[in-house]
Write a protein that holds these residues in place. Structure first.
Motif, PDB file in Angstrom:
ATOM      1  N   LEU A   1       0.825  -1.208   0.000  1.00 57.69           N
ATOM      2  CA  LEU A   1       0.000   0.000   0.000  1.00 57.69           C
ATOM      3  C   LEU A   1       0.861   1.262   0.000  1.00 57.69           C
ATOM      4  CD1 LEU A   1      -2.820  -1.044   2.509  1.00 57.69           C
ATOM      5  CD2 LEU A   1      -3.065  -0.625   0.063  1.00 57.69           C
ATOM      6  N   ARG A   2       1.955   1.250   0.751  1.00 55.15           N
ATOM      7  CA  ARG A   2       2.826   2.425   0.774  1.00 55.15           C
ATOM      8  C   ARG A   2       3.385   2.721  -0.620  1.00 55.15           C
ATOM      9  NH1 ARG A   2       4.728   4.184   5.856  1.00 55.15           N
ATOM     10  NH2 ARG A   2       3.962   2.930   7.591  1.00 55.15           N
ATOM     11  N   GLU A   3       3.777   1.681  -1.338  1.00 49.25           N
ATOM     12  CA  GLU A   3       4.308   1.888  -2.681  1.00 49.25           C
ATOM     13  C   GLU A   3       3.228   2.413  -3.626  1.00 49.25           C
ATOM     14  OE1 GLU A   3       5.904  -1.888  -3.728  1.00 49.25           O
ATOM     15  OE2 GLU A   3       7.711  -1.672  -2.484  1.00 49.25           O
ATOM     16  N   LYS A   4       2.017   1.870  -3.504  1.00 49.64           N
ATOM     17  CA  LYS A   4       0.928   2.338  -4.374  1.00 49.64           C
ATOM     18  C   LYS A   4       0.551   3.779  -4.049  1.00 49.64           C
ATOM     19  CE  LYS A   4      -1.189  -2.209  -5.144  1.00 49.64           C
ATOM     20  NZ  LYS A   4      -2.398  -3.048  -4.928  1.00 49.64           N
TER      21      LYS A   4
ATOM     22  N   LEU B   1      -6.602   4.022  -0.672  1.00 50.58           N
ATOM     23  CA  LEU B   1      -5.465   3.182  -0.326  1.00 50.58           C
ATOM     24  C   LEU B   1      -4.919   3.547   1.055  1.00 50.58           C
ATOM     25  CD1 LEU B   1      -3.552   3.202  -3.747  1.00 50.58           C
ATOM     26  CD2 LEU B   1      -4.824   1.293  -2.759  1.00 50.58           C
ATOM     27  N   LEU B   2      -4.878   4.837   1.348  1.00 51.20           N
ATOM     28  CA  LEU B   2      -4.367   5.294   2.637  1.00 51.20           C
ATOM     29  C   LEU B   2      -5.258   4.825   3.783  1.00 51.20           C
ATOM     30  CD1 LEU B   2      -2.432   6.957   4.350  1.00 51.20           C
ATOM     31  CD2 LEU B   2      -3.800   8.982   3.828  1.00 51.20           C
ATOM     32  N   LEU B   3      -6.562   4.848   3.574  1.00 50.27           N
ATOM     33  CA  LEU B   3      -7.478   4.383   4.620  1.00 50.27           C
ATOM     34  C   LEU B   3      -7.247   2.898   4.911  1.00 50.27           C
ATOM     35  CD1 LEU B   3     -10.763   6.228   3.576  1.00 50.27           C
ATOM     36  CD2 LEU B   3      -9.292   6.741   5.526  1.00 50.27           C
ATOM     37  N   GLY B   4      -6.970   2.108   3.874  1.00 47.43           N
ATOM     38  CA  GLY B   4      -6.651   0.698   4.103  1.00 47.43           C
ATOM     39  C   GLY B   4      -5.359   0.523   4.879  1.00 47.43           C
TER      40      GLY B   4
ATOM     41  N   ALA C   1       2.593  12.119   6.601  1.00 45.79           N
ATOM     42  CA  ALA C   1       3.050  12.776   5.379  1.00 45.79           C
ATOM     43  C   ALA C   1       2.140  12.436   4.199  1.00 45.79           C
ATOM     44  CB  ALA C   1       4.490  12.364   5.070  1.00 45.79           C
ATOM     45  N   PHE C   2       1.629  11.201   4.177  1.00 48.00           N
ATOM     46  CA  PHE C   2       0.677  10.828   3.130  1.00 48.00           C
ATOM     47  C   PHE C   2      -0.617  11.635   3.261  1.00 48.00           C
ATOM     48  CE2 PHE C   2       2.686   6.353   2.935  1.00 48.00           C
ATOM     49  CZ  PHE C   2       3.594   6.795   1.983  1.00 48.00           C
ATOM     50  N   ILE C   3      -1.103  11.805   4.504  1.00 46.88           N
ATOM     51  CA  ILE C   3      -2.325  12.593   4.705  1.00 46.88           C
ATOM     52  C   ILE C   3      -2.098  14.028   4.254  1.00 46.88           C
ATOM     53  CG2 ILE C   3      -4.020  13.362   6.400  1.00 46.88           C
ATOM     54  CD1 ILE C   3      -3.332  10.941   8.097  1.00 46.88           C
ATOM     55  N   LEU C   4      -0.928  14.584   4.588  1.00 46.61           N
ATOM     56  CA  LEU C   4      -0.622  15.946   4.151  1.00 46.61           C
ATOM     57  C   LEU C   4      -0.599  16.059   2.634  1.00 46.61           C
ATOM     58  CD1 LEU C   4       2.134  17.043   6.695  1.00 46.61           C
ATOM     59  CD2 LEU C   4      -0.031  18.213   6.250  1.00 46.61           C
ATOM     60  N   GLY C   5      -0.192  14.973   1.960  1.00 44.15           N
ATOM     61  CA  GLY C   5      -0.178  14.986   0.503  1.00 44.15           C
ATOM     62  C   GLY C   5      -1.560  15.078  -0.112  1.00 44.15           C
TER      63      GLY C   5
END
Length: 391
Positions: free
Chosen positions: A162-165, A211-214, A182-186
Protein backbone atom coordinates in the motif's frame (compact mmCIF):
# COMPACT_ATOMS: atom_id res chain seq x y z
CA UNK A 1 -33.28 17.30 3.25
CA UNK A 2 -31.31 18.78 0.38
CA UNK A 3 -27.74 19.69 1.16
CA UNK A 4 -27.05 23.17 -0.19
CA UNK A 5 -23.24 23.18 0.05
CA UNK A 6 -20.51 20.60 0.15
CA UNK A 7 -19.45 19.89 3.77
CA UNK A 8 -15.82 20.62 2.90
CA UNK A 9 -16.28 23.53 0.48
CA UNK A 10 -13.05 25.45 1.09
CA UNK A 11 -14.59 28.72 -0.09
CA UNK A 12 -17.41 28.66 2.47
CA UNK A 13 -16.47 26.67 5.57
CA UNK A 14 -13.84 28.10 7.89
CA UNK A 15 -12.68 27.04 11.32
CA UNK A 16 -14.16 29.44 13.86
CA UNK A 17 -11.03 30.04 15.88
CA UNK A 18 -8.31 32.64 16.16
CA UNK A 19 -7.33 31.77 12.57
CA UNK A 20 -9.91 31.91 9.81
CA UNK A 21 -8.37 29.04 7.87
CA UNK A 22 -10.49 26.77 5.71
CA UNK A 23 -11.06 23.41 7.36
CA UNK A 24 -8.70 21.41 5.07
CA UNK A 25 -5.90 23.90 5.61
CA UNK A 26 -6.51 23.98 9.37
CA UNK A 27 -6.25 20.16 9.46
CA UNK A 28 -3.03 20.38 7.42
CA UNK A 29 -1.60 22.88 9.92
CA UNK A 30 -2.40 20.54 12.82
CA UNK A 31 -0.64 17.70 11.00
CA UNK A 32 2.46 19.82 10.41
CA UNK A 33 2.53 20.62 14.12
CA UNK A 34 2.23 16.92 14.98
CA UNK A 35 4.61 15.42 12.39
CA UNK A 36 7.97 16.42 14.02
CA UNK A 37 6.73 15.01 17.34
CA UNK A 38 5.73 11.66 15.85
CA UNK A 39 8.73 11.11 13.57
CA UNK A 40 11.24 11.79 16.36
CA UNK A 41 12.57 15.09 15.04
CA UNK A 42 11.88 16.75 18.41
CA UNK A 43 13.24 15.32 21.71
CA UNK A 44 10.35 13.38 23.30
CA UNK A 45 11.03 14.36 26.93
CA UNK A 46 11.26 18.12 26.48
CA UNK A 47 8.44 20.30 27.84
CA UNK A 48 8.33 22.24 24.57
CA UNK A 49 7.71 19.00 22.66
CA UNK A 50 4.78 18.06 24.89
CA UNK A 51 3.39 21.58 24.56
CA UNK A 52 3.52 21.31 20.75
CA UNK A 53 1.90 17.87 20.94
CA UNK A 54 -0.91 19.24 23.11
CA UNK A 55 -1.53 22.09 20.65
CA UNK A 56 -1.85 19.59 17.83
CA UNK A 57 -4.27 17.45 19.87
CA UNK A 58 -6.43 20.48 20.68
CA UNK A 59 -6.60 21.41 17.00
CA UNK A 60 -7.49 17.83 16.03
CA UNK A 61 -10.35 17.75 18.53
CA UNK A 62 -11.58 21.03 17.04
CA UNK A 63 -11.50 19.48 13.56
CA UNK A 64 -13.42 16.47 14.86
CA UNK A 65 -16.11 18.69 16.42
CA UNK A 66 -16.47 20.63 13.16
CA UNK A 67 -16.91 17.41 11.18
CA UNK A 68 -19.51 16.16 13.66
CA UNK A 69 -21.51 19.39 13.70
CA UNK A 70 -21.50 19.57 9.90
CA UNK A 71 -22.59 15.94 9.51
CA UNK A 72 -19.91 15.20 6.94
CA UNK A 73 -20.32 11.42 7.29
CA UNK A 74 -23.67 9.63 7.43
CA UNK A 75 -24.87 6.07 7.98
CA UNK A 76 -27.32 6.51 5.07
CA UNK A 77 -24.80 6.91 2.26
CA UNK A 78 -22.28 4.72 0.50
CA UNK A 79 -18.64 5.33 -0.21
CA UNK A 80 -19.42 6.34 -3.80
CA UNK A 81 -21.46 9.25 -2.44
CA UNK A 82 -18.53 10.66 -0.46
CA UNK A 83 -16.56 13.30 -2.34
CA UNK A 84 -12.82 12.91 -2.76
CA UNK A 85 -12.20 16.02 -0.63
CA UNK A 86 -14.19 14.47 2.20
CA UNK A 87 -12.34 11.13 2.21
CA UNK A 88 -9.23 12.63 3.78
CA UNK A 89 -11.22 13.69 6.85
CA UNK A 90 -11.90 10.03 7.65
CA UNK A 91 -8.28 9.97 8.88
CA UNK A 92 -8.91 12.42 11.75
CA UNK A 93 -9.75 9.63 14.20
CA UNK A 94 -6.55 7.73 13.42
CA UNK A 95 -4.42 10.87 13.67
CA UNK A 96 -5.96 11.76 17.02
CA UNK A 97 -5.39 8.23 18.32
CA UNK A 98 -1.71 8.39 17.36
CA UNK A 99 -1.33 11.81 18.98
CA UNK A 100 -2.99 10.79 22.26
CA UNK A 101 -0.78 7.69 22.45
CA UNK A 102 2.27 9.99 22.48
CA UNK A 103 1.26 11.82 25.68
CA UNK A 104 3.53 10.49 28.43
CA UNK A 105 3.63 13.14 31.16
CA UNK A 106 1.68 13.41 34.39
CA UNK A 107 2.24 9.98 35.93
CA UNK A 108 0.55 6.57 35.53
CA UNK A 109 -3.01 7.85 35.84
CA UNK A 110 -2.50 10.53 33.20
CA UNK A 111 -0.84 7.98 30.92
CA UNK A 112 -3.74 5.57 31.40
CA UNK A 113 -6.26 8.30 30.54
CA UNK A 114 -4.28 9.21 27.40
CA UNK A 115 -4.24 5.57 26.24
CA UNK A 116 -7.99 5.26 26.84
CA UNK A 117 -8.62 8.40 24.78
CA UNK A 118 -6.35 6.96 22.09
CA UNK A 119 -8.42 3.75 22.05
CA UNK A 120 -11.61 5.80 21.72
CA UNK A 121 -10.20 7.72 18.74
CA UNK A 122 -8.96 4.55 17.01
CA UNK A 123 -12.32 2.85 17.57
CA UNK A 124 -14.12 5.87 16.12
CA UNK A 125 -11.86 5.71 13.05
CA UNK A 126 -12.60 2.02 12.50
CA UNK A 127 -16.32 2.67 13.02
CA UNK A 128 -16.34 5.18 10.16
CA UNK A 129 -14.56 2.71 7.87
CA UNK A 130 -16.98 -0.08 8.81
CA UNK A 131 -19.95 2.22 8.16
CA UNK A 132 -18.79 2.70 4.58
CA UNK A 133 -17.77 -0.98 4.30
CA UNK A 134 -14.13 -0.11 3.70
CA UNK A 135 -12.89 -2.70 6.21
CA UNK A 136 -14.57 -5.80 7.69
CA UNK A 137 -15.65 -5.76 11.31
CA UNK A 138 -13.35 -6.99 14.05
CA UNK A 139 -10.01 -5.55 12.92
CA UNK A 140 -8.22 -6.49 16.16
CA UNK A 141 -5.34 -8.98 16.09
CA UNK A 142 -6.12 -12.57 17.17
CA UNK A 143 -5.24 -13.67 20.70
CA UNK A 144 -3.41 -16.85 19.69
CA UNK A 145 0.35 -16.10 19.43
CA UNK A 146 0.80 -18.10 16.23
CA UNK A 147 -2.17 -16.52 14.51
CA UNK A 148 -1.14 -13.11 15.80
CA UNK A 149 2.31 -13.50 14.22
CA UNK A 150 0.80 -14.59 10.89
CA UNK A 151 -1.60 -11.64 11.00
CA UNK A 152 1.26 -9.22 11.64
CA UNK A 153 3.29 -10.66 8.77
CA UNK A 154 0.29 -10.35 6.45
CA UNK A 155 -0.28 -6.78 7.65
CA UNK A 156 3.40 -6.01 7.05
CA UNK A 157 3.09 -7.31 3.49
CA UNK A 158 -0.07 -5.28 2.82
CA UNK A 159 1.51 -2.20 4.39
CA UNK A 160 4.53 -2.41 2.10
CA UNK A 161 2.37 -2.80 -1.02
CA UNK A 162 0.00 0.00 0.00
CA UNK A 163 2.83 2.42 0.77
CA UNK A 164 4.31 1.89 -2.68
CA UNK A 165 0.93 2.34 -4.37
CA UNK A 166 0.18 5.50 -2.36
CA UNK A 167 3.58 6.97 -3.17
CA UNK A 168 2.95 6.39 -6.87
CA UNK A 169 -0.61 7.74 -6.84
CA UNK A 170 -0.02 10.85 -4.71
CA UNK A 171 0.98 14.14 -6.36
CA UNK A 172 4.69 14.73 -5.81
CA UNK A 173 5.41 11.01 -5.22
CA UNK A 174 6.48 11.07 -1.54
CA UNK A 175 8.86 8.45 -0.19
CA UNK A 176 7.19 5.07 0.38
CA UNK A 177 8.81 4.89 3.82
CA UNK A 178 7.29 8.19 4.91
CA UNK A 179 5.21 8.51 8.03
CA UNK A 180 1.48 8.11 7.24
CA UNK A 181 1.00 11.70 8.40
CA UNK A 182 3.05 12.78 5.38
CA UNK A 183 0.68 10.83 3.13
CA UNK A 184 -2.33 12.59 4.70
CA UNK A 185 -0.62 15.95 4.15
CA UNK A 186 -0.18 14.99 0.50
CA UNK A 187 -3.97 14.83 0.18
CA UNK A 188 -4.54 18.25 1.74
CA UNK A 189 -3.95 21.73 0.32
CA UNK A 190 -1.24 23.99 1.67
CA UNK A 191 -2.14 26.61 4.25
CA UNK A 192 -0.41 29.19 2.02
CA UNK A 193 -2.42 31.11 -0.63
CA UNK A 194 -2.51 29.21 -3.91
CA UNK A 195 -0.98 30.87 -6.97
CA UNK A 196 -2.11 28.32 -9.54
CA UNK A 197 -4.49 29.21 -12.31
CA UNK A 198 -8.20 28.79 -11.68
CA UNK A 199 -8.42 26.74 -14.86
CA UNK A 200 -5.76 24.24 -13.77
CA UNK A 201 -7.18 20.79 -13.06
CA UNK A 202 -6.74 19.51 -9.52
CA UNK A 203 -5.09 16.08 -9.17
CA UNK A 204 -7.34 13.09 -8.49
CA UNK A 205 -6.81 12.06 -4.88
CA UNK A 206 -9.66 9.58 -4.53
CA UNK A 207 -7.57 6.48 -5.32
CA UNK A 208 -4.65 7.34 -2.96
CA UNK A 209 -7.14 8.34 -0.23
CA UNK A 210 -8.84 4.93 -0.33
CA UNK A 211 -5.46 3.18 -0.33
CA UNK A 212 -4.37 5.29 2.64
CA UNK A 213 -7.48 4.38 4.62
CA UNK A 214 -6.65 0.70 4.10
CA UNK A 215 -3.08 1.29 5.31
CA UNK A 216 -4.27 3.14 8.42
CA UNK A 217 -6.74 0.34 9.19
CA UNK A 218 -3.85 -2.17 9.34
CA UNK A 219 -1.80 0.18 11.52
CA UNK A 220 -4.75 0.72 13.86
CA UNK A 221 -4.94 -2.97 14.74
CA UNK A 222 -1.32 -2.93 15.90
CA UNK A 223 -1.77 0.35 17.80
CA UNK A 224 -4.81 -0.98 19.68
CA UNK A 225 -2.84 -4.10 20.59
CA UNK A 226 0.07 -2.01 21.93
CA UNK A 227 -2.31 0.19 23.93
CA UNK A 228 -3.97 -2.87 25.45
CA UNK A 229 -0.62 -4.32 26.56
CA UNK A 230 0.46 -1.05 28.18
CA UNK A 231 -2.91 -0.62 29.90
CA UNK A 232 -2.53 -4.14 31.29
CA UNK A 233 0.88 -3.21 32.70
CA UNK A 234 -0.47 -0.01 34.22
CA UNK A 235 -3.39 -1.89 35.77
CA UNK A 236 -0.97 -4.15 37.69
CA UNK A 237 1.53 -1.42 38.59
CA UNK A 238 2.09 -0.94 42.35
CA UNK A 239 0.36 1.96 44.02
CA UNK A 240 2.60 4.94 44.81
CA UNK A 241 3.56 5.45 48.45
CA UNK A 242 1.11 7.59 50.37
CA UNK A 243 3.63 9.33 52.58
CA UNK A 244 7.36 9.83 53.04
CA UNK A 245 9.36 7.20 54.89
CA UNK A 246 11.76 8.70 57.37
CA UNK A 247 14.97 6.96 58.37
CA UNK A 248 16.02 8.17 61.82
CA UNK A 249 19.57 6.87 61.25
CA UNK A 250 20.21 9.21 58.30
CA UNK A 251 22.61 12.02 59.12
CA UNK A 252 21.75 15.02 57.02
CA UNK A 253 23.84 18.09 56.43
CA UNK A 254 22.41 21.40 55.35
CA UNK A 255 23.76 23.00 52.20
CA UNK A 256 24.29 26.76 51.89
CA UNK A 257 21.17 27.07 49.74
CA UNK A 258 19.02 25.79 52.62
CA UNK A 259 18.34 22.28 51.25
CA UNK A 260 19.28 19.00 52.90
CA UNK A 261 21.55 16.62 51.01
CA UNK A 262 22.60 13.03 51.66
CA UNK A 263 25.18 12.79 48.91
CA UNK A 264 28.33 14.65 48.11
CA UNK A 265 28.66 17.41 45.60
CA UNK A 266 27.57 16.45 42.06
CA UNK A 267 30.40 15.19 39.88
CA UNK A 268 32.69 14.27 42.78
CA UNK A 269 32.46 10.58 41.89
CA UNK A 270 32.71 9.30 38.34
CA UNK A 271 30.96 6.05 37.29
CA UNK A 272 34.33 4.32 36.86
CA UNK A 273 35.19 5.15 40.48
CA UNK A 274 32.04 3.34 41.65
CA UNK A 275 32.11 0.25 39.35
CA UNK A 276 35.29 -1.49 38.21
CA UNK A 277 35.93 -2.60 34.66
CA UNK A 278 35.00 -6.17 35.66
CA UNK A 279 31.65 -5.07 37.06
CA UNK A 280 32.65 -5.18 40.77
CA UNK A 281 31.10 -2.47 42.95
CA UNK A 282 33.98 -0.43 44.40
CA UNK A 283 31.88 1.45 46.95
CA UNK A 284 28.17 1.62 47.83
CA UNK A 285 26.12 4.11 45.82
CA UNK A 286 22.49 4.99 45.12
CA UNK A 287 20.95 5.00 41.66
CA UNK A 288 18.80 8.09 41.12
CA UNK A 289 16.08 8.61 38.50
CA UNK A 290 17.26 9.80 35.09
CA UNK A 291 16.03 13.33 35.73
CA UNK A 292 18.20 15.61 37.85
CA UNK A 293 15.30 17.64 39.20
CA UNK A 294 15.63 18.57 42.86
CA UNK A 295 12.18 17.14 43.64
CA UNK A 296 13.43 13.65 42.75
CA UNK A 297 16.41 13.99 45.08
CA UNK A 298 14.10 15.18 47.85
CA UNK A 299 11.81 12.19 47.26
CA UNK A 300 14.84 9.88 47.42
CA UNK A 301 15.94 11.35 50.74
CA UNK A 302 12.50 10.87 52.25
CA UNK A 303 11.38 7.55 50.77
CA UNK A 304 14.41 5.23 50.83
CA UNK A 305 15.90 3.49 53.88
CA UNK A 306 19.66 3.76 53.71
CA UNK A 307 22.83 3.49 55.77
CA UNK A 308 23.77 6.07 58.34
CA UNK A 309 26.61 7.50 56.25
CA UNK A 310 26.27 9.58 53.12
CA UNK A 311 26.35 7.63 49.86
CA UNK A 312 27.55 8.79 46.46
CA UNK A 313 24.89 8.80 43.79
CA UNK A 314 24.69 7.82 40.14
CA UNK A 315 21.77 8.54 37.84
CA UNK A 316 20.24 5.70 35.88
CA UNK A 317 21.49 7.35 32.67
CA UNK A 318 25.08 7.37 33.99
CA UNK A 319 24.76 3.74 35.09
CA UNK A 320 23.43 2.63 31.69
CA UNK A 321 26.13 4.64 29.91
CA UNK A 322 28.80 2.87 31.98
CA UNK A 323 27.24 -0.54 31.28
CA UNK A 324 27.13 0.31 27.56
CA UNK A 325 30.81 1.29 27.64
CA UNK A 326 31.64 -2.09 29.20
CA UNK A 327 29.62 -3.90 26.51
CA UNK A 328 26.85 -5.19 28.80
CA UNK A 329 23.93 -3.63 26.88
CA UNK A 330 22.24 -6.01 24.45
CA UNK A 331 20.86 -4.23 21.40
CA UNK A 332 17.53 -5.26 19.91
CA UNK A 333 15.36 -8.10 21.22
CA UNK A 334 12.04 -7.78 23.00
CA UNK A 335 8.51 -8.00 21.63
CA UNK A 336 9.29 -5.86 18.57
CA UNK A 337 12.13 -8.20 17.58
CA UNK A 338 9.90 -11.26 18.10
CA UNK A 339 7.10 -9.81 15.96
CA UNK A 340 9.39 -8.58 13.14
CA UNK A 341 9.63 -10.81 10.05
CA UNK A 342 12.71 -13.01 9.85
CA UNK A 343 15.42 -12.60 7.21
CA UNK A 344 14.08 -15.57 5.26
CA UNK A 345 10.55 -14.15 5.34
CA UNK A 346 11.78 -10.77 4.08
CA UNK A 347 13.68 -12.47 1.26
CA UNK A 348 10.56 -14.43 0.28
CA UNK A 349 8.54 -11.21 0.20
CA UNK A 350 11.15 -9.55 -2.01
CA UNK A 351 11.27 -12.60 -4.33
CA UNK A 352 7.57 -12.16 -5.09
CA UNK A 353 8.36 -9.09 -7.21
CA UNK A 354 9.10 -11.15 -10.31
CA UNK A 355 11.27 -9.55 -12.96
CA UNK A 356 12.83 -6.90 -10.74
CA UNK A 357 16.51 -6.54 -9.82
CA UNK A 358 15.61 -6.69 -6.14
CA UNK A 359 13.80 -10.00 -6.59
CA UNK A 360 16.77 -11.53 -8.42
CA UNK A 361 19.17 -10.33 -5.74
CA UNK A 362 16.91 -11.72 -3.00
CA UNK A 363 16.66 -15.06 -4.84
CA UNK A 364 20.45 -15.26 -5.08
CA UNK A 365 20.84 -14.49 -1.36
CA UNK A 366 18.26 -17.17 -0.50
CA UNK A 367 20.08 -19.70 -2.70
CA UNK A 368 23.46 -18.97 -1.11
CA UNK A 369 21.95 -19.17 2.36
CA UNK A 370 20.41 -22.57 1.62
CA UNK A 371 23.68 -23.86 0.12
CA UNK A 372 25.69 -22.70 3.13
CA UNK A 373 23.27 -24.41 5.49
CA UNK A 374 23.36 -27.63 3.46
CA UNK A 375 27.17 -27.57 3.50
CA UNK A 376 27.19 -26.99 7.25
CA UNK A 377 24.83 -29.91 7.92
CA UNK A 378 26.96 -32.18 5.71
CA UNK A 379 30.15 -31.28 7.57
CA UNK A 380 28.65 -31.41 11.06
CA UNK A 381 26.57 -34.35 12.18
CA UNK A 382 23.62 -33.68 14.42
CA UNK A 383 24.76 -33.58 18.03
CA UNK A 384 28.44 -33.46 17.14
CA UNK A 385 28.98 -30.40 19.32
CA UNK A 386 27.26 -31.83 22.38
CA UNK A 387 30.10 -32.72 24.76
CA UNK A 388 28.22 -32.15 28.01
CA UNK A 389 26.16 -35.36 28.25
CA UNK A 390 28.56 -37.95 26.90
CA UNK A 391 29.11 -41.10 29.02
Amino acid sequence: MTQLVSPVDTTILTVMSETNLPLPQFYARALRTLLPVVDGTLPPLEDSTHAQLQRAIDDLYLVGRMLSSLGVFSDNEGIDEVGEKELVFMTVGWTLGEAEARLSIGGPEARKAALERSDTAFTSFLSVLETYKLVPGGAALPADPGQRREAKIAAFRRSKELREKISTALPGHPDAGSNPLAFILGLLPSDKPSRTSVNEEEPDVREPALLLLGLLADLTAGSLSNNAMELEILAHAPEPTQGPLQDPRARRTEEPDGTWRLDRAPGQYKPRELISGGGRVLRPFTILPSTSAMSDRERLRADVFRSGHRLPTMTIDEYLAEEDRRGNIIRGGGQASYDAPTESELLELEMENDGTAGAEEAEEKKRLKDENWAQFTDDNEKGAGNTMNRG
